[in-house]
Every structure is written in C-alpha cells, then in structure tokens.
Design an enzyme around this catalytic site. Sequence first.
Site, short mmCIF file in Angstrom:
data_model
loop_
_atom_site.label_atom_id
_atom_site.label_comp_id
_atom_site.label_asym_id
_atom_site.label_seq_id
_atom_site.Cartn_x
_atom_site.Cartn_y
_atom_site.Cartn_z
N MET B 40 51.64 -3.20 52.88
CA MET B 40 50.22 -3.00 53.22
C MET B 40 49.37 -4.04 52.49
SD MET B 40 50.10 1.15 53.21
CE MET B 40 50.49 1.36 51.49
N ASP B 41 49.41 -5.27 52.98
CA ASP B 41 48.75 -6.38 52.29
C ASP B 41 47.39 -6.69 52.93
OD1 ASP B 41 49.64 -9.89 51.75
OD2 ASP B 41 48.44 -8.50 50.55
N GLY B 42 46.41 -7.02 52.09
CA GLY B 42 45.12 -7.48 52.62
C GLY B 42 43.95 -6.54 52.41
N SER B 224 51.44 -7.17 56.71
CA SER B 224 50.14 -7.55 57.29
C SER B 224 49.58 -8.76 56.56
CB SER B 224 49.17 -6.38 57.18
OG SER B 224 49.09 -5.92 55.84
N SER B 225 48.52 -9.32 57.09
CA SER B 225 47.75 -10.45 56.56
C SER B 225 48.49 -11.78 56.68
CB SER B 225 47.28 -10.20 55.12
OG SER B 225 48.32 -10.40 54.21
#
Lengths: 254, 279
Positions: B40-42, B224-225
Amino acid sequence: MDSKQKVRGFSCSIHQIGNLGLQLLWSLVHLLISIGYFVVAAAAAVESYLISSGLLTRYKVLNISKLKYLAIVIESDDAVQTSKVVQLLRWLEVMGVKRMCLYDAQGVLKKSKASIVKMLDNAVLFEELDEKDLLEKPKCMALEFASMSDGKEGVVKAANLLFAKYMELGNRDGLDDEFFTEAQVGEALRAVGCKGPEPDLLLVYAPVRCHLGFPAWRTRYTEIVHMGSLKSMRLGSLTKAVYKFTRVRQNYGK
Amino acid sequence: MDKANERASGLLGRLSGFMRSCLFKVLCMGPIPTHFSFIMDGNRRYAKKMDMGEGAGHRAGFFALVSVLKYCYEVGVKYISVYAFSIDNFKRRPEEVKTIMDLILEKTEGLLEEGSIADQYGVRVYFVGNLKLLSEQVRVAAEKVMEATAHNTRCVLLICIAYTSCDEIVNSVRECCKDKMEEIEDEEGDDGRVVNEHSAIQLVDIEKHMYMGVAPDPDILLRSSGEKRLSNYQLWQTTHCTLYSPTALWPEISLLHVVWGILKFQRSYAYFEKKKKML
C-alpha cells in the site's frame, strides 16, 4: 412430476447457455487485451528504434554510475540462446555496465558460463575477483552466474552452517537474539557460496514480470523491470530501462 | 430533497453493485487468484497531492483498503495480504510512526466490532511479522483480533506489520535451529550421548517457520504508485508471482486495478502452472 422435470431441464439449459455466454464474453475480453498488448508492443518497437538511432536525445546521456550492480533474469527455455545473451551483454558493456549477475531458474546459464565469458572480449567470472578488485573501479566486465540453487537452497545451507556453530556455543540465555541476526545470516550465505551483492536493477527477460526465484536475500530494494521475452530484446528498450532506473529516487522505507 | 438524494444514491449503489456482480461473473470464467498481495504505497504522496494534513493520506488509504478487500472477497479471492508497516518504517519521524500506529490500533479494534469487514465476510485475520517490535497496546489488540477471528473460515487477511522478508528469514532460521537443538536434547541418552544422528535442516523446515507460512504463496502482488521494487516484502514467497505496479497512489486504487490485476494473473496462469509442475 413430468412438468417439474421439464422445468428443471429448462433451467439447466438456461444455465448452460448463460455459462456459454459468460465464457464467450471472457474470451472476448482477453482477445481485446491481447490486441491491446500487440499495439503497445508495436509502439514500443518504434520507440526503441528511435532511441537506438539517437533521435530521442534525452536517452543519449546515461548516469551509469548509479547502476553499480545489474541482475538479468532470463527464462530458462530462452537461456540456451547463448548468442542472444552475449549480444545483450555487449550492449550493456558499451553502456558502461561492468558488474552483472545472470540468473535463470534451472541453471542453463551456469552450464554455458565458460563459453559466454569466452565469447566476450573483456570479461571474467565474478568469483575470480578479489576484495581489492571489488573496491576499485572495474576495468573489465565481471559476470556472476546464479540459479534457483543459490536462492532458497542457499538459505538452507546457510541455516545448517549456522546450526553447526550454534551447537558449539551450547544453550545459554540471550544467545538466540545475539546469534541470529541479519549480519550472521548474510555471513553464512557468503560462506556457502552465495556471495554476490544486492543488484540495484533486475531486468526480467521472460513472458511475465516476475523474479523467478532470484535469491530473496539480495532483492530487498532492487528495481524489477520487465523487458519481455529474450527473443524480442531491443537496444532501445534496454537503454530506456536503464535510463528510467537512473531517475528513480528511493526512501528505503523512511 | 434529502430523502430524494438518499433514494438516488441508494439506487446508484444497488446498480453499481449489480454491474460489479456481472463483471465478476465474467471474470470467474477464468482462474481467480487464491492469494492476492498488496503493497500500500503512496499514502503520504496522496496527502501532499490533495493538500491534506499528516496522517490524512493513511486514513484515505484505509478506505481504499476496505474497498479492495470487499472486491477481492466478492470475486472469490481467499487470501489477501497487505504490507501495513515495514520494520524499515520505524526509521521515520517519531510523530509519523505514532500517527500510523494510532490509526492501526483504531482500525484493529474496529475489526472486533459487530458488522466489521471480518464479521461481514467471515475473515480470519492474522498479524504477521515481528510483533515484539510493536507497542504493547497494538500487540495486545492484534492478538485479540487473531483470537476473535480464529473460527472464521471463509477468507483470510494477513496484515504484515513490523515485517521484512530478511527478518522473516532470520526468524525462520532461528526457529529451525532451536527445533533441531530440542530434537537433539530429546534424543540424548541419560549419559548425554546423542543416540541418533540428527537430520539436517531442510527447505520444508525453513518454510514451516516463515511468518507467511499460514497462507499459500501469493499469485499476484500489486504495488501501488508505480514503484517497481518489493521493498523487502514477500521476497521468499514471490518466486512464481505476477508483479503488477499501477501508477495510482494507494488511496486511488479502485475496482479497475483489482480487475486488471486479476486479468493479468489469468494471462500468466498457464505459464506459472507449467513452472510449478517443473519444481
């Protein structure tokens, strides 16, 4: 009873027709995706040509000093194409990449390492380098060859080595925390032959973007880039991948 | 006016639910991943982009997580794992770590409430990682949730917290060595002699002691990101896993990304099945 059977039979037929319809829709979605990928691949081929012919000027200057160690993962079925592998290494050598690890899961590249090194003009095996060579600026290309046996099986060997040392130290309070550390496991991995450094960039030449078992201990912060299959490798795509890597900024978790 | 708006949004909700259900029926004509993993990046970049305060990005990220969990469980994914907090994240500013830990504690306690996602979907929750590094409050809450959901069998959620792959490998090696030591001590005769030669540590021993040993290996990992690295997450488990990096920041991750991830998995399914058979 007859009418109940008829209704059951009818709803079964509706269900089968419904399933067939869904199956067709599913196949259509995947067909459209395949067409989309074909178009994207064609555009990538054009872009690659423009990059390798020097028409796209922003890719002309590469800050290669950021790429200290490169790993290349190749699908084992394609790894038999030694000439393609050597061509790829020559392109990388021209770019200035000197330290590399070549990996395929089944060890096909390991079997052909002698012939690969021979086909390149200025290359040595990574294990032939000593500590002094590793610290100095590389003069020639140093190649490491790895396979799945250097990954999980390497950790198993390291675990057995550590266990032998653990047994010698005997059982005392607090030993577990001081003895079992990342540094100790790293040291044990080097002792059993899994010596290579952590690559900055890992290029995957396979049908799917996946590291295919490249040693887990060495890919903590490695950028993993999918290049497509080895048979469709292009200099322009390679240049673009290396260029994009040099622009990445990492926080390392902070 | 309010009632009309409520009726309209209710109708819209039911319509989108119906369309989603039709979409999932089509998707289910192909193989569905057993285990879908997420980095769960960003969240911080999202907060900056939307000019939000500190911690607001992570809160927005939590809502995205709940939606993603619902979509995955509806389509038939049985195991979902998420990288909630890395051991490396402890290096962040103490205020930021506290904000994230407070949010984790709040949402963990929320899982114990009736009507929570764990309740709704029959989810068994595991907190996976070096839990000794967490504060007692968070650790106790995590243990309560694991105990309370232990009887759930429909789906599994693995929350990787105070986790890194390297720490997981070290822990596994430690546990294997301790097991072998106990094996030897049990086999020793009264005079201290080892009666039988102990067996060496095998791959199956290492895998048994992995934090992630409670679930099968992931089939697809979405980060993500747009970042293309795994950041010390499930490095051991992703040998035959499709890696997918959409550019959307985590709070922007939507049904579209989940569907696209499943389609990517379906395209690579035959390839990975062939690879697994060769092992």
